[in-house]
Scaffold this motif. Sequence first.
Motif, PDB file in Angstrom:
ATOM      1  N   GLN A   1      79.129 155.128  47.184  1.00  0.00           N
ATOM      2  CA  GLN A   1      79.018 154.290  48.642  1.00  0.00           C
ATOM      3  C   GLN A   1      79.560 152.747  48.149  1.00  0.00           C
ATOM      4  O   GLN A   1      80.107 152.221  49.006  1.00  0.00           O
ATOM      5  CB  GLN A   1      77.316 154.064  48.753  1.00  0.00           C
ATOM      6  CG  GLN A   1      77.100 153.581  50.076  1.00  0.00           C
ATOM      7  CD  GLN A   1      75.575 153.567  50.404  1.00  0.00           C
ATOM      8  OE1 GLN A   1      74.854 154.032  49.857  1.00  0.00           O
ATOM      9  NE2 GLN A   1      75.239 153.163  51.512  1.00  0.00           N
TER      10      GLN A   1
ATOM     11  N   LYS B   1      77.323 160.887  47.388  1.00  0.00           N
ATOM     12  CA  LYS B   1      77.399 159.797  48.286  1.00  0.00           C
ATOM     13  C   LYS B   1      77.076 158.404  47.851  1.00  0.00           C
ATOM     14  O   LYS B   1      77.545 157.252  47.895  1.00  0.00           O
ATOM     15  CB  LYS B   1      77.128 160.043  49.717  1.00  0.00           C
ATOM     16  CG  LYS B   1      77.567 161.101  50.238  1.00  0.00           C
ATOM     17  CD  LYS B   1      76.853 161.310  51.707  1.00  0.00           C
ATOM     18  CE  LYS B   1      77.570 162.605  52.654  1.00  0.00           C
ATOM     19  NZ  LYS B   1      76.809 162.629  53.781  1.00  0.00           N
ATOM     20  N   ARG B   2      75.929 158.428  47.311  1.00  0.00           N
ATOM     21  CA  ARG B   2      75.026 157.192  46.860  1.00  0.00           C
ATOM     22  C   ARG B   2      75.745 156.683  45.698  1.00  0.00           C
ATOM     23  O   ARG B   2      75.922 155.548  45.434  1.00  0.00           O
ATOM     24  CB  ARG B   2      73.566 157.645  46.461  1.00  0.00           C
ATOM     25  CG  ARG B   2      72.469 157.435  47.574  1.00  0.00           C
ATOM     26  CD  ARG B   2      72.936 158.611  48.660  1.00  0.00           C
ATOM     27  NE  ARG B   2      72.109 158.251  49.897  1.00  0.00           N
ATOM     28  CZ  ARG B   2      72.119 159.187  50.919  1.00  0.00           C
ATOM     29  NH1 ARG B   2      72.694 160.285  50.620  1.00  0.00           N
ATOM     30  NH2 ARG B   2      71.295 159.169  51.884  1.00  0.00           N
TER      31      ARG B   2
ATOM     32  N   GLU C   1      72.806 152.519  54.288  1.00  0.00           N
ATOM     33  CA  GLU C   1      72.139 153.540  53.704  1.00  0.00           C
ATOM     34  C   GLU C   1      71.004 154.278  54.679  1.00  0.00           C
ATOM     35  O   GLU C   1      71.170 155.564  54.703  1.00  0.00           O
ATOM     36  CB  GLU C   1      71.153 152.910  52.345  1.00  0.00           C
ATOM     37  CG  GLU C   1      70.238 153.821  51.954  1.00  0.00           C
ATOM     38  CD  GLU C   1      70.949 154.945  51.025  1.00  0.00           C
ATOM     39  OE1 GLU C   1      70.373 156.128  51.031  1.00  0.00           O
ATOM     40  OE2 GLU C   1      72.190 154.709  50.840  1.00  0.00           O
TER      41      GLU C   1
END
Length: 302
Positions: A98, A94-95, A21
């Motif tokens: 992920q 993206k988060r 992250e």
Amino acid sequence: MTDDVEKSWAEAEWADSLDEELEMEIDDFLVAKDLAYIADKRHESPLKRKHYFHELLRLQAELVKLQDWVQHSGEKIVVIFEGRDAAGKGGVIKRITQRLNPRVCRVVALPAPTEREKTQWYFQRYVPHLPAAGEIVLFDRSWYNRSGVERVMGFASDDQVEQFFNDVPEFERMIVRSGVRLIKYWFSITDEEQQLRFLMRIHDPLKQWKLSPMDLESRVRWEDYTKAKEETFERTNIPEAPWFIVEGNDKKQARLNCISHLLTQLPYDEVPHEPITLPERRFNPDYERKVLPEHLYVPEKY
């Protein structure tokens, strides 16, 4: 393995997870020398870094539960991400993805239409990307290109835009009637915030690829995009698929708020799983591992 060894190994794995992250976050700390004069304008997030990571990982754990539920129940989910350039759509996507299985949750970011696609029914090139049972599809921009960039930049005529507005409510109702859960997010940022983010991209070689001539032109036509957004909300905010606005000036808050809200829109629950036991490896006493040629190995430079 002793308890201490197991603990240290688990802690190292957890640290690696945080580092992953951090790699995506590190650009928040990079301010080019050419941009020192605007550094004082960049607001500090009210979220403490530790609290942000704690909440992000907690929400990502919930997304994994959501993924299991989608697979188990055969649900079909579509999430649309729209908004101005540099508003933070990509960071949220993206988060979300992920820690999910890309075979279950995939991102669709279509390029400009080909000459052949321009002659098709407008929605035709989007339909093949809609989910089957047990899938989540995230549209990084969607059919709303027609009421946004295509309209503002003159790629679509007034008649085509009007046809879009007439068609899209029924198109989305058809999607929902087919069993797809359709959720639409619009990421909103201020004029000044977009300007600062564009300047960061211009002066950061790791981000310059994010700037296209279309993005730069969007700065010139800020008010045109605002008018287009307002009419889009007015004519496409239907009960079956309402719009949700995400305030995006603070990236971290926007990510957490969007993911948290997304989870509330879906009636998922935890899917029970049989306990997993790691089987013992089989050993063949007659097997000898071959020594592979040295040139096959990647050089260990680090």
